[in-house]
Scaffold this motif. Structure first.
Motif, PDB file in Angstrom:
ATOM      1  N   PRO A  30       7.130   0.106 -14.565  1.00 15.25           N
ATOM      2  CA  PRO A  30       6.819   1.006 -15.676  1.00 15.25           C
ATOM      3  C   PRO A  30       5.347   1.413 -15.667  1.00 15.25           C
ATOM      4  CG  PRO A  30       8.122  -0.846 -16.435  1.00 15.25           C
ATOM      5  CD  PRO A  30       7.744  -1.146 -15.024  1.00 15.25           C
ATOM      6  N   GLN A  31       5.087   2.660 -16.052  1.00  8.48           N
ATOM      7  CA  GLN A  31       3.719   3.141 -16.106  1.00  8.48           C
ATOM      8  C   GLN A  31       2.961   2.458 -17.236  1.00  8.48           C
ATOM      9  OE1 GLN A  31       2.309   5.395 -13.884  1.00  8.48           O
ATOM     10  NE2 GLN A  31       4.250   5.067 -12.791  1.00  8.48           N
ATOM     11  N   TYR A  32       1.638   2.388 -17.072  1.00 10.34           N
ATOM     12  CA  TYR A  32       0.806   1.882 -18.157  1.00 10.34           C
ATOM     13  C   TYR A  32       0.851   2.842 -19.339  1.00 10.34           C
ATOM     14  CZ  TYR A  32      -1.303  -1.421 -14.839  1.00 10.34           C
ATOM     15  OH  TYR A  32      -1.509  -2.427 -13.933  1.00 10.34           O
ATOM     16  N   ALA A  33       0.441   2.332 -20.502  1.00 16.51           N
ATOM     17  CA  ALA A  33       0.391   3.172 -21.696  1.00 16.51           C
ATOM     18  C   ALA A  33      -0.561   4.350 -21.507  1.00 16.51           C
ATOM     19  CB  ALA A  33      -0.037   2.340 -22.905  1.00 16.51           C
ATOM     20  N   SER A  34      -1.540   4.187 -20.621  1.00 19.78           N
ATOM     21  CA  SER A  34      -2.503   5.246 -20.307  1.00 19.78           C
ATOM     22  C   SER A  34      -3.048   4.978 -18.914  1.00 19.78           C
ATOM     23  CB  SER A  34      -3.646   5.248 -21.330  1.00 19.78           C
ATOM     24  OG  SER A  34      -4.730   6.022 -20.870  1.00 19.78           O
ATOM     25  N   LYS A  35      -3.561   6.007 -18.272  1.00 16.42           N
ATOM     26  CA  LYS A  35      -4.187   5.841 -16.958  1.00 16.42           C
ATOM     27  C   LYS A  35      -5.631   5.370 -17.070  1.00 16.42           C
ATOM     28  CE  LYS A  35      -1.304   9.206 -14.532  1.00 16.42           C
ATOM     29  NZ  LYS A  35      -1.269  10.451 -13.710  1.00 16.42           N
ATOM     30  N   ASN A  36      -6.126   5.223 -18.289  1.00 17.44           N
ATOM     31  CA  ASN A  36      -7.514   4.825 -18.503  1.00 17.44           C
ATOM     32  C   ASN A  36      -7.638   3.310 -18.425  1.00 17.44           C
ATOM     33  OD1 ASN A  36      -6.712   7.314 -20.040  1.00 17.44           O
ATOM     34  ND2 ASN A  36      -8.924   7.529 -20.140  1.00 17.44           N
TER      35      ASN A  36
ATOM     36  N   GLU B 231      17.883  -8.040 -10.836  1.00 16.87           N
ATOM     37  CA  GLU B 231      16.786  -7.063 -10.883  1.00 16.87           C
ATOM     38  C   GLU B 231      15.708  -7.507 -11.872  1.00 16.87           C
ATOM     39  OE1 GLU B 231      17.385  -2.789 -10.286  1.00 16.87           O
ATOM     40  OE2 GLU B 231      16.626  -2.562 -12.345  1.00 16.87           O
ATOM     41  N   PHE B 232      14.467  -7.472 -11.396  1.00 18.98           N
ATOM     42  CA  PHE B 232      13.325  -7.834 -12.231  1.00 18.98           C
ATOM     43  C   PHE B 232      12.146  -6.916 -11.934  1.00 18.98           C
ATOM     44  CE2 PHE B 232      15.561 -11.926 -12.226  1.00 18.98           C
ATOM     45  CZ  PHE B 232      15.471 -12.284 -13.570  1.00 18.98           C
ATOM     46  N   CYS B 233      11.338  -6.750 -12.969  1.00 22.40           N
ATOM     47  CA  CYS B 233      10.010  -6.166 -12.792  1.00 22.40           C
ATOM     48  C   CYS B 233       9.078  -7.304 -12.371  1.00 22.40           C
ATOM     49  CB  CYS B 233       9.527  -5.537 -14.095  1.00 22.40           C
ATOM     50  SG  CYS B 233       7.920  -4.741 -13.967  1.00 22.40           S
ATOM     51  N   VAL B 234       8.381  -7.122 -11.249  1.00 20.76           N
ATOM     52  CA  VAL B 234       7.572  -8.179 -10.642  1.00 20.76           C
ATOM     53  C   VAL B 234       6.091  -7.802 -10.710  1.00 20.76           C
ATOM     54  CG1 VAL B 234       7.108  -9.473  -8.518  1.00 20.76           C
ATOM     55  CG2 VAL B 234       9.452  -8.746  -9.061  1.00 20.76           C
ATOM     56  N   THR B 235       5.268  -8.763 -11.087  1.00 16.04           N
ATOM     57  CA  THR B 235       3.813  -8.622 -10.983  1.00 16.04           C
ATOM     58  C   THR B 235       3.285  -9.791 -10.170  1.00 16.04           C
ATOM     59  OG1 THR B 235       3.653  -7.532 -13.146  1.00 16.04           O
ATOM     60  CG2 THR B 235       1.633  -8.457 -12.230  1.00 16.04           C
TER      61      THR B 235
ATOM     62  N   LEU C  32       0.815  -1.210   0.000  1.00 18.23           N
ATOM     63  CA  LEU C  32       0.000   0.000   0.000  1.00 18.23           C
ATOM     64  C   LEU C  32       0.851   1.264   0.000  1.00 18.23           C
ATOM     65  CD1 LEU C  32      -2.738  -1.054   2.585  1.00 18.23           C
ATOM     66  CD2 LEU C  32      -3.041  -0.785   0.114  1.00 18.23           C
ATOM     67  N   GLU C  33       2.156   1.100   0.247  1.00 14.93           N
ATOM     68  CA  GLU C  33       3.065   2.241   0.301  1.00 14.93           C
ATOM     69  C   GLU C  33       3.889   2.315  -0.984  1.00 14.93           C
ATOM     70  OE1 GLU C  33       2.870   4.279   2.800  1.00 14.93           O
ATOM     71  OE2 GLU C  33       1.480   3.012   3.941  1.00 14.93           O
ATOM     72  N   ALA C  34       4.201   3.562  -1.381  1.00 15.64           N
ATOM     73  CA  ALA C  34       5.090   3.758  -2.539  1.00 15.64           C
ATOM     74  C   ALA C  34       6.468   3.174  -2.217  1.00 15.64           C
ATOM     75  CB  ALA C  34       5.188   5.249  -2.847  1.00 15.64           C
ATOM     76  N   PRO C  35       7.164   2.699  -3.234  1.00 18.87           N
ATOM     77  CA  PRO C  35       6.907   2.810  -4.678  1.00 18.87           C
ATOM     78  C   PRO C  35       6.103   1.657  -5.279  1.00 18.87           C
ATOM     79  CG  PRO C  35       9.102   1.950  -4.358  1.00 18.87           C
ATOM     80  CD  PRO C  35       8.536   2.183  -2.976  1.00 18.87           C
ATOM     81  N   PHE C  36       5.540   0.778  -4.432  1.00 22.09           N
ATOM     82  CA  PHE C  36       4.688  -0.281  -4.970  1.00 22.09           C
ATOM     83  C   PHE C  36       3.495   0.341  -5.699  1.00 22.09           C
ATOM     84  CE2 PHE C  36       6.745  -2.407  -1.359  1.00 22.09           C
ATOM     85  CZ  PHE C  36       7.162  -3.585  -1.933  1.00 22.09           C
TER      86      PHE C  36
ATOM     87  N   PHE D 177       6.062  -3.881  -9.104  1.00 22.73           N
ATOM     88  CA  PHE D 177       7.252  -3.180  -8.629  1.00 22.73           C
ATOM     89  C   PHE D 177       8.483  -3.763  -9.298  1.00 22.73           C
ATOM     90  CE2 PHE D 177       6.332  -6.750  -5.902  1.00 22.73           C
ATOM     91  CZ  PHE D 177       7.548  -7.330  -5.588  1.00 22.73           C
ATOM     92  N   ILE D 178       9.601  -3.071  -9.134  1.00 19.66           N
ATOM     93  CA  ILE D 178      10.914  -3.568  -9.583  1.00 19.66           C
ATOM     94  C   ILE D 178      11.794  -3.723  -8.355  1.00 19.66           C
ATOM     95  CG2 ILE D 178      13.008  -2.988 -10.879  1.00 19.66           C
ATOM     96  CD1 ILE D 178      11.231  -1.467 -12.852  1.00 19.66           C
ATOM     97  N   THR D 179      12.502  -4.840  -8.272  1.00 17.14           N
ATOM     98  CA  THR D 179      13.414  -5.050  -7.150  1.00 17.14           C
ATOM     99  C   THR D 179      14.643  -5.842  -7.595  1.00 17.14           C
ATOM    100  OG1 THR D 179      13.621  -5.874  -4.868  1.00 17.14           O
ATOM    101  CG2 THR D 179      12.319  -7.200  -6.396  1.00 17.14           C
ATOM    102  N   ASN D 180      15.732  -5.649  -6.857  1.00 18.69           N
ATOM    103  CA  ASN D 180      16.939  -6.451  -7.083  1.00 18.69           C
ATOM    104  C   ASN D 180      17.147  -7.465  -5.963  1.00 18.69           C
ATOM    105  OD1 ASN D 180      17.665  -4.753  -4.988  1.00 18.69           O
ATOM    106  ND2 ASN D 180      19.761  -4.410  -5.743  1.00 18.69           N
ATOM    107  N   SER D 181      16.101  -7.699  -5.173  1.00 17.64           N
ATOM    108  CA  SER D 181      16.214  -8.636  -4.056  1.00 17.64           C
ATOM    109  C   SER D 181      16.537 -10.046  -4.549  1.00 17.64           C
ATOM    110  CB  SER D 181      14.907  -8.663  -3.258  1.00 17.64           C
ATOM    111  OG  SER D 181      15.014  -9.517  -2.148  1.00 17.64           O
ATOM    112  N   SER D 182      17.394 -10.726  -3.805  1.00 15.97           N
ATOM    113  CA  SER D 182      17.703 -12.119  -4.145  1.00 15.97           C
ATOM    114  C   SER D 182      16.606 -13.062  -3.669  1.00 15.97           C
ATOM    115  CB  SER D 182      19.034 -12.529  -3.518  1.00 15.97           C
ATOM    116  OG  SER D 182      18.940 -12.542  -2.098  1.00 15.97           O
ATOM    117  N   ASN D 183      15.794 -12.589  -2.737  1.00 11.06           N
ATOM    118  CA  ASN D 183      14.728 -13.400  -2.142  1.00 11.06           C
ATOM    119  C   ASN D 183      13.432 -12.612  -2.220  1.00 11.06           C
ATOM    120  OD1 ASN D 183      12.860 -14.462  -0.092  1.00 11.06           O
ATOM    121  ND2 ASN D 183      14.584 -15.675   0.660  1.00 11.06           N
TER     122      ASN D 183
END
Length: 370
Positions: free
Chosen positions: A177-183, A147-151, A33-37, A80-86
């Motif tokens: 990364p931001q979506y192509a649009s906020k819609n 480092e990976f982008c995680v969903t 619930l907190e940024a940067p998530f 989010f993006i993280t470089n965590s090993s775990n």
């Protein structure tokens, strides 16, 4: 008397089926619930800070079943993006798994995809005791920083009271990364829309589509309860600036007379708030019983005709942004009955076929956003 066979415990026999525990006490635990998530799929999250698909106190009281099912977190995603090993996760659900025809991993689990939007790949699903409503699960452990982008996809058929993300103490977290649009794309429908009965959350058709179309998807499927009520339509219409509105609720719509009443009303309410947003009306997918029960097939054909003629009438009256899709075609022509768990709810194969059929239609209507 011969000895009785002993019960088979596959988890003890196959280590790949064991519950994977983290075992790392050094992680830091963070609230998404907190940024940067970034959290997607909950249109009222910014105001309520709840993992809930409809507002807790809507202007129009919701039908009780819809109000309860809004707590199921189908379509929700943590990005989010993280470089965590775990990467680990702690989850507190509103209840344990309790469905006979849907795996606990789909009903109550999270699954993990790695990669940028448009290039995401499945890695893992939470493993947990399905009899319990709280769990901690390991999603990956590289032993080294990468480092990976995680969903992370939320459970489809259970509520989530709390979730925490566990990463290395010195790991960094940055925004995805931001979506192509906020819609957003808003899809209203039934248990199938909600994701029943995918084996894991990422295989609901809205989540599959989200991996190829870089927009937020809001899943408003309500199991057995997508009936097209006016009060639900007004609540859906409150979602600001949708890129696309999808109505996929025939399977719960009742009689021919009922859908002939609710569908024009639902569309009219959406149009009052969103006069030019593309709307797609999707008729029901093929059920296995349609081949054998003539009364069932006749009902489905008659309801499909109501939807088709309603869209054609509105287009003839000047609404060129409304479209009809024949749901009988979404699973394929030859072996559609092989795509369900119980003759009704899709398997992962069924959801994959639905998404593949719908993607080009969605893309054509979303060209200005992509």
């Amino acid at each position: 008397m011969p000895d009785q066979p002993k019960p088979i415990n596959a988890i003890k026999l196959d280590s790949n089926m064991s519950i994977k525990k983290n075992g790392d006490d050094s992680l830091k635990w963070l609230s998404p619930l907190e940024a940067p998530f970034q959290i997607a799929g909950f249109a009222w999250l910014d105001h309520e800070k709840k993992y809930r698909r409809l507002p807790s106190s809507p202007k129009d009281p919701l039908p009780p079943a819809v109000d309860a099912l809004a707590n199921c977190t189908a379509g929700g995603q943590i990005r989010f993006i993280t470089n965590s090993s775990n990467l680990s996760i702690r989850v507190k659900l509103t209840g344990p798994a309790d469905m006979y025809h849907m795996p606990a991993t789909g009903q109550c689990g999270f699954d993990c995809y790695l990669g940028e939007p448009g290039n995401q790949h499945f890695l893992s699903t939470t493993s947990f005791d399905h009899l319990k409503s709280e769990y901690e699960a390991l999603l990956y452990n590289w032993k080294t920083k990468r480092e990976f982008c995680v969903t992370l996809n939320f459970p489809l058929y259970q509520g989530v009271e709390e979730v925490l993300i566990g990463v290395d103490e010195d790991a960094h977290i940055i925004s995805a990364p931001q979506y192509a649009s906020k819609n957003p794309i808003v899809i209203y429908g039934t248990s199938i829309t909600q994701g029943g009965c995918a084996t894991r959350p990422g295989m609901a058709y809205t989540n599959i589509l989200s991996r190829s179309i870089p927009l937020e998807f809001i899943n408003l499927g309500f199991s057995g309860s997508g009936r097209g009520e006016a009060e639900v339509a007004r609540t859906v219409a409150d979602i600001p600036n949708p890129a696309l509105l999808v109505l996929d609720y025939e399977a719960n719509s009742g009689t021919v007379e009922e859908i002939a009443s609710t569908l024009p009303s639902f569309i009219r309410i959406l149009r009052e708030r969103h006069p030019i947003v593309p709307i797609i009306v999707i008729s029901k997918i093929h059920y296995s019983g349609d081949r054998f029960y003539q009364d069932m097939l006749r009902l489905h054909e008659d309801r499909k005709e109501i939807q088709k003629t309603t869209v054609e009438r509105l287009r003839s009256e000047g609404d060129r942004n409304i479209h009809f899709v024949d749901g009988f075609t979404l699973l394929g022509e030859e072996d559609a009955e092989e795509c369900t768990v119980d003759g009704v709810h899709p398997t992962d194969l069924g959801f994959k076929r639905m998404a593949q059929s719908l993607e080009p239609i969605f893309r054509e209507l979303l060209k200005e956003w992509l």
